[in-house]
Design a protein around this motif. Structure first.
Motif, PDB file in Angstrom:
ATOM      1  N   VAL A  40      41.492  34.957  59.085  1.00  0.00           N
ATOM      2  CA  VAL A  40      42.376  36.109  59.246  1.00  0.00           C
ATOM      3  C   VAL A  40      43.348  36.131  58.070  1.00  0.00           C
ATOM      4  CG1 VAL A  40      44.109  34.980  60.725  1.00  0.00           C
ATOM      5  CG2 VAL A  40      43.807  37.460  60.836  1.00  0.00           C
ATOM      6  N   LEU A  52      47.923  41.981  60.264  1.00  0.00           N
ATOM      7  CA  LEU A  52      46.688  41.217  60.374  1.00  0.00           C
ATOM      8  C   LEU A  52      45.548  42.057  59.828  1.00  0.00           C
ATOM      9  CD1 LEU A  52      46.618  39.506  63.876  1.00  0.00           C
ATOM     10  CD2 LEU A  52      47.320  38.558  61.681  1.00  0.00           C
ATOM     11  N   THR A  55      40.267  39.908  60.703  1.00  0.00           N
ATOM     12  CA  THR A  55      40.002  38.835  61.655  1.00  0.00           C
ATOM     13  C   THR A  55      38.486  38.734  61.842  1.00  0.00           C
ATOM     14  OG1 THR A  55      42.078  39.334  62.789  1.00  0.00           O
ATOM     15  CG2 THR A  55      40.495  37.946  63.959  1.00  0.00           C
TER      16      THR A  55
END
Length: 115
Positions: A40, A52, A55
């Motif tokens: 990530v 983020l 991922t």
């Protein structure tokens, strides 16, 4: 990373990740020995907001809590490095996963800039 991306993402083209990772607030990897099996990236705006991105867990290693651990480590690193907010955009089928990681649902907008 290209090996993991080839497994985790549709329509992936080999690329050099050096520039992306150099601008990140943090990034976290999960390994099976020396093999990268999860990742990530924590991007940021240079201020209070972290994001983020990407991922990913190799399909062979999914459903073992690896992605949850990656997100939790990313959250901790973002907090330690001064971010006040952690954002994530995701497809609808991932709602349960990100809610279980502690994310609250918010409205967001998106414009696709390339075909």
């Amino acid at each position: 990373m290209n090996d993991l991306w080839a497994w985790a993402w549709d329509d992936f083209d080999i690329r050099d990740f050096t520039g992306i990772l150099a601008r990140s607030l943090a990034h976290v990897g999960a390994y099976d020995g020396e093999r990268l099996i999860g990742f990530v990236n924590v991007a940021w705006d240079g201020g209070l907001h972290a994001f983020l991105l990407d991922t990913s867990v190799h399909p062979k290693f999914r459903k073992q809590g690896i992605a949850t651990d990656l997100v939790k480590q990313a959250e901790m690193l973002a907090r330690e490095r001064g971010a006040h907010w952690l954002h994530v955009d995701f497809e609808a089928h991932l709602t349960g996963f990100y809610r279980a990681c502690g994310f609250q649902l918010t409205g967001a907008g998106l414009i696709k800039l390339q075909p």
